[in-house]
Design an enzyme around this catalytic site. Structure first.
Site, PDB file in Angstrom:
ATOM      1  N   ARG A   1     -42.198  35.227 -33.848  1.00 22.51           N
ATOM      2  CA  ARG A   1     -41.171  34.409 -34.678  1.00 22.51           C
ATOM      3  C   ARG A   1     -40.900  35.373 -36.061  1.00 22.51           C
ATOM      4  O   ARG A   1     -40.664  34.455 -36.951  1.00 22.51           O
ATOM      5  CB  ARG A   1     -41.338  33.087 -34.636  1.00 22.51           C
ATOM      6  CG  ARG A   1     -40.505  32.672 -32.983  1.00 22.51           C
ATOM      7  CD  ARG A   1     -40.592  31.477 -33.035  1.00 22.51           C
ATOM      8  NE  ARG A   1     -40.709  30.257 -31.379  1.00 22.51           N
ATOM      9  CZ  ARG A   1     -40.798  29.479 -31.686  1.00 22.51           C
ATOM     10  NH1 ARG A   1     -39.924  28.407 -32.218  1.00 22.51           N
ATOM     11  NH2 ARG A   1     -40.464  29.017 -30.221  1.00 22.51           N
TER      12      ARG A   1
ATOM     13  N   HIS B   1     -50.892  40.314 -28.784  1.00 28.54           N
ATOM     14  CA  HIS B   1     -50.931  40.624 -27.418  1.00 28.54           C
ATOM     15  C   HIS B   1     -52.100  41.899 -26.503  1.00 28.54           C
ATOM     16  O   HIS B   1     -52.625  41.959 -26.031  1.00 28.54           O
ATOM     17  CB  HIS B   1     -49.458  41.116 -26.672  1.00 28.54           C
ATOM     18  CG  HIS B   1     -48.440  39.995 -26.847  1.00 28.54           C
ATOM     19  ND1 HIS B   1     -47.296  40.246 -27.798  1.00 28.54           N
ATOM     20  CD2 HIS B   1     -48.555  39.361 -25.243  1.00 28.54           C
ATOM     21  CE1 HIS B   1     -46.842  38.662 -27.062  1.00 28.54           C
ATOM     22  NE2 HIS B   1     -46.961  38.483 -26.458  1.00 28.54           N
TER      23      HIS B   1
ATOM     24  N   SER C   1     -46.992  36.267 -34.602  1.00 28.02           N
ATOM     25  CA  SER C   1     -45.493  35.609 -32.750  1.00 28.02           C
ATOM     26  C   SER C   1     -45.287  36.614 -32.792  1.00 28.02           C
ATOM     27  O   SER C   1     -44.946  36.421 -34.597  1.00 28.02           O
ATOM     28  CB  SER C   1     -46.443  34.651 -33.652  1.00 28.02           C
ATOM     29  OG  SER C   1     -44.780  33.778 -34.398  1.00 28.02           O
TER      30      SER C   1
ATOM     31  N   LEU D   1     -43.813  42.427 -27.904  1.00 25.56           N
ATOM     32  CA  LEU D   1     -45.589  42.309 -27.319  1.00 25.56           C
ATOM     33  C   LEU D   1     -45.670  42.781 -29.368  1.00 25.56           C
ATOM     34  O   LEU D   1     -45.126  43.111 -29.825  1.00 25.56           O
ATOM     35  CB  LEU D   1     -46.213  43.377 -26.947  1.00 25.56           C
ATOM     36  CG  LEU D   1     -45.713  43.290 -25.495  1.00 25.56           C
ATOM     37  CD1 LEU D   1     -46.361  44.447 -24.436  1.00 25.56           C
ATOM     38  CD2 LEU D   1     -46.130  41.571 -24.740  1.00 25.56           C
TER      39      LEU D   1
ATOM     40  N   ASP E   1     -52.641  28.898 -28.140  1.00 22.61           N
ATOM     41  CA  ASP E   1     -51.706  28.125 -27.933  1.00 22.61           C
ATOM     42  C   ASP E   1     -52.446  26.890 -27.704  1.00 22.61           C
ATOM     43  O   ASP E   1     -52.742  27.280 -26.007  1.00 22.61           O
ATOM     44  CB  ASP E   1     -50.380  28.671 -27.027  1.00 22.61           C
ATOM     45  CG  ASP E   1     -49.780  29.595 -27.612  1.00 22.61           C
ATOM     46  OD1 ASP E   1     -48.730  28.621 -28.728  1.00 22.61           O
ATOM     47  OD2 ASP E   1     -49.485  30.418 -26.107  1.00 22.61           O
TER      48      ASP E   1
HETATM   49  O1  PAF Z   1     -47.271  32.244 -23.531  1.00 21.29           O
HETATM   50  C1  PAF Z   1     -46.524  33.028 -23.036  1.00 21.29           C
HETATM   51  O2  PAF Z   1     -46.024  33.849 -23.392  1.00 21.29           O
HETATM   52  C2  PAF Z   1     -45.863  31.611 -21.873  1.00 21.29           C
HETATM   53  O3  PAF Z   1     -45.745  31.022 -22.339  1.00 21.29           O
HETATM   54  C3  PAF Z   1     -46.653  32.095 -20.239  1.00 21.29           C
HETATM   55  C4  PAF Z   1     -48.419  32.521 -20.500  1.00 21.29           C
HETATM   56  C5  PAF Z   1     -46.347  34.160 -20.042  1.00 21.29           C
HETATM   57  C6  PAF Z   1     -46.042  31.986 -19.507  1.00 21.29           C
HETATM   58  O4  PAF Z   1     -44.188  31.983 -19.035  1.00 21.29           O
END
Ligand code: PAF
Length: 313
Positions: A218, A37, A216, A33, A181
């Site tokens: 990464r 998040h 992100s 996270l 996304d």
């Molecule tokens: O965006 C993400 O972290 C993933 O694609 C998800 C929505 C948790 C599904 O595995």
């Protein structure tokens, strides 16, 4: 905060809360996270009586190598969840989520698409695994065969399959996803309408670091020089999307690519994978910038693939 690893206990917990008339918000994650998040958790905490966060690295949406090397930091994630006021963290094993799939091999085989056809307009479900006991969702071609989906449509089938299962396990009133996304969000919105479960999908705005780069997992792989290139890409994207309503997209792409050439003259480690300017609901490509257009760029810095999304305006 309770940490749960079985579907049976999760259902029991959620049923208890709903019986007491409480609303449940779901934040699906793959762990590792970051502040993006935390934005989802804050929003979910503010809008629901209780919050369930799932941490599940979903093998259906990765190639084997990427699945195995995906960063996992459960202890840190649990601490962030605790601070974010999460009530339940659901951390299932692969067998718990996909009991009808015998092995990881079987899961990765599904990505080759051998077991079914994709419809261009509607979601379809293939029954796969032991006794056909697992429902594998295929996303319509019109949503998946573009942008990131062109090279790996099975990725979005894997996302749709696991999110549908999580919706069924938790039965939330609301579920929270990052707007960054853009293709994932458009697909999940369409799937949610198809499922008719009455769940409200809440799209949460992109969280950016001080240099403008969107957060992100990464990013931690970049050194300072590479990070400066990522920030320069964001700068180019902002010029593309801001105050450009009515302008031709091909001219804006040419301008952005000139900026990329400029960066490459100094540091030759940036490669643009794709640039798409689309309508955020249909994901149809636009020739001319509209007020609701979204520009999505996938780029690679020294082998690390990153993406940015920018809204026109
Ligand atoms: O965006 C993400 O972290 C993933 O694609 C998800 C929505 C948790 C599904 O595995």
């Amino acid at each position: 905060m309770e940490v749960i690893d079985t579907v049976a206990r999760l259902r029991e917990w959620v049923d208890g809360r709903r019986a007491d008339g409480e609303s449940v918000g779901l934040v699906p994650t793959m762990g590792c996270l970051h502040d993006g998040h935390v934005g989802l958790l804050d929003r979910a905490r503010g809008e629901n009586d209780c919050v369930v966060m799932s941490v599940f690295v979903n093998p259906l949406q990765f190639r084997r190598g990427a699945y195995e090397s995906y960063p996992r930091r459960l202890e840190d994630d649990l601490e962030i969840a605790r601070l974010g006021g999460v009530d339940v963290v659901f951390v299932p094993s692969v067998e718990e989520v996909y009991p009808a799939l015998g092995s990881l091999e079987e899961i990765f085989d599904l990505q080759d698409g051998s077991s079914g056809e994709r419809d261009s307009d509607v979601f379809t479900v293939d029954c796969v695994g032991v006794d056909g006991g697992m429902e594998y969702v295929r996303v319509p071609g019109r949503l998946v065969m573009k942008m990131d989906g062109v090279d790996h449509p099975w990725h979005f089938d894997g996302v749709a399959t696991v999110v549908r299962l999580l919706f069924e396990m938790v039965g939330p009133g609301r579920a929270y996803f990052g707007q960054k996304d853009i293709q994932q969000v458009a697909i999940l919105e369409a799937m949610n309408r198809w499922l008719k479960m009455g769940i409200e999908l809440v799209e949460v705005q992109v969280v950016r670091a001080d240099d403008g780069v969107s957060l992100s997992s990464r990013l931690m792989l970049l050194d300072d020089d590479q990070r400066a290139i990522a920030a320069a890409v964001v700068g180019l994207l902002e010029c593309f999307a801001q105050d450009t309503t009515g302008q031709r997209v091909d001219g804006l792409v040419a301008k952005l690519m000139a900026g990329v050439d400029e960066i490459q003259t100094h540091r030759n480690m940036l490669k643009i994978d794709s640039i798409d300017c689309v309508d955020p609901v249909s994901l149809e490509r636009l020739d001319v910038m509209t007020e609701s257009a979204v520009v999505y760029i996938a780029y690679i810095i020294n082998g690390i693939r990153l993406a940015e999304t920018c809204w026109c305006g």
